[in-house]
Design a protein around this motif. Structure first.
Motif, PDB file in Angstrom:
ATOM      1  N   ARG A 193       0.834  -1.198   0.000  1.00  0.00           N
ATOM      2  CA  ARG A 193       0.000   0.000   0.000  1.00  0.00           C
ATOM      3  C   ARG A 193       0.878   1.261   0.000  1.00  0.00           C
ATOM      4  O   ARG A 193       0.609   2.229  -0.708  1.00  0.00           O
ATOM      5  N   VAL A 235       2.486   1.625  -3.533  1.00  0.00           N
ATOM      6  CA  VAL A 235       1.515   2.098  -4.516  1.00  0.00           C
ATOM      7  C   VAL A 235       1.253   3.587  -4.309  1.00  0.00           C
ATOM      8  O   VAL A 235       1.170   4.362  -5.265  1.00  0.00           O
ATOM      9  N   ARG A 287       1.977   6.522  -7.096  1.00  0.00           N
ATOM     10  CA  ARG A 287       0.929   7.457  -7.515  1.00  0.00           C
ATOM     11  C   ARG A 287       1.313   8.901  -7.229  1.00  0.00           C
ATOM     12  O   ARG A 287       0.915   9.799  -7.964  1.00  0.00           O
ATOM     13  N   ALA A 304      -0.205   3.250 -11.064  1.00  0.00           N
ATOM     14  CA  ALA A 304      -0.269   1.877 -10.564  1.00  0.00           C
ATOM     15  C   ALA A 304      -1.543   1.222 -11.090  1.00  0.00           C
ATOM     16  O   ALA A 304      -2.640   1.528 -10.636  1.00  0.00           O
ATOM     17  N   LEU A 305      -1.367   0.332 -12.051  1.00  0.00           N
ATOM     18  CA  LEU A 305      -2.497  -0.370 -12.655  1.00  0.00           C
ATOM     19  C   LEU A 305      -2.289  -1.870 -12.511  1.00  0.00           C
ATOM     20  O   LEU A 305      -1.187  -2.340 -12.267  1.00  0.00           O
ATOM     21  N   ARG A 306      -3.368  -2.637 -12.685  1.00  0.00           N
ATOM     22  CA  ARG A 306      -3.263  -4.092 -12.672  1.00  0.00           C
ATOM     23  C   ARG A 306      -4.005  -4.635 -13.881  1.00  0.00           C
ATOM     24  O   ARG A 306      -4.875  -3.985 -14.452  1.00  0.00           O
ATOM     25  N   LEU A 338      -6.619  -3.002 -18.339  1.00  0.00           N
ATOM     26  CA  LEU A 338      -5.904  -2.385 -17.226  1.00  0.00           C
ATOM     27  C   LEU A 338      -6.896  -1.637 -16.347  1.00  0.00           C
ATOM     28  O   LEU A 338      -7.718  -0.869 -16.827  1.00  0.00           O
ATOM     29  N   THR A 339      -6.805  -1.867 -15.038  1.00  0.00           N
ATOM     30  CA  THR A 339      -7.671  -1.188 -14.081  1.00  0.00           C
ATOM     31  C   THR A 339      -6.796  -0.623 -12.955  1.00  0.00           C
ATOM     32  O   THR A 339      -5.684  -1.086 -12.739  1.00  0.00           O
ATOM     33  N   PHE A 378      -4.998  -0.166  -9.533  1.00  0.00           N
ATOM     34  CA  PHE A 378      -4.599  -1.141  -8.531  1.00  0.00           C
ATOM     35  C   PHE A 378      -5.181  -0.755  -7.182  1.00  0.00           C
ATOM     36  O   PHE A 378      -4.955   0.350  -6.699  1.00  0.00           O
ATOM     37  N   GLU A 379      -5.959  -1.607  -6.578  1.00  0.00           N
ATOM     38  CA  GLU A 379      -6.552  -1.381  -5.256  1.00  0.00           C
ATOM     39  C   GLU A 379      -6.273  -2.584  -4.376  1.00  0.00           C
ATOM     40  O   GLU A 379      -6.264  -3.716  -4.825  1.00  0.00           O
ATOM     41  N   LEU A 380      -6.063  -2.342  -3.100  1.00  0.00           N
ATOM     42  CA  LEU A 380      -5.858  -3.428  -2.130  1.00  0.00           C
ATOM     43  C   LEU A 380      -7.142  -3.723  -1.397  1.00  0.00           C
ATOM     44  O   LEU A 380      -7.916  -2.919  -1.071  1.00  0.00           O
TER      45      LEU A 380
END
Length: 137
Positions: A98, A101, A105, A113-115, A132-133, A135-137
């Motif tokens: 976290r 990331v 950002r 930061a994408l996943r 691509l979306t 990136f979230e934890l």
């Protein structure tokens, strides 16, 4: 520099949050302006660490400064009293991820930061297989 940092940390708008990125700017004696963006490796509210990070940037001034200014560009999470005594490895890794990331950002923007999210892995069209979306934890 210490006075500027103390003033920033004492402002009500900070509301106990840490600093992630700051902008150090100066009005030069000979005319003109100078500014330097500083992204901290870890979000911090420690005045000594902030002064240490900003002090090296002051050496980059091209000429004597008439006026210095320090502004917060991005805040981090609220400052905690200290780390927890017992934390498992997964929690530590998640916290470190976290933090990483957030640092990416702060430097590269929201799209830094994408996943990859698989949508239709069996599709013949490559654009339909994954997107691509954020990136979230």
């Amino acid at each position: 520099m210490a006075l500027l940092v103390d003033r920033v940390l004492a402002r009500r708008e900070r509301d106990g949050r840490t600093l992630r990125a700051a902008v150090l700017s100066a009005r030069l004696v000979e005319g003109g302006t100078w500014h330097e963006r500083v992204v901290f490796r870890e979000a911090t509210a420690d005045a000594q660490r902030i002064c240490l990070a900003l002090g090296g940037r002051l050496e980059l001034l091209p000429a004597p400064a008439e006026k210095l200014r320090l502004a917060v560009e991005r805040f981090g999470p609220p400052a905690s009293a200290g780390p927890a005594l017992l934390r498992d490895g997964a929690t530590q890794r998640r916290d470190r991820l976290r933090e990483a990331v957030g640092q990416v950002r702060a430097v590269a923007g929201a799209e830094g930061a994408l996943r990859v999210l698989e949508i239709d892995p069996g599709s013949r069209v490559a654009e339909r297989r994954a997107v691509l979306t954020p990136f979230e934890l």
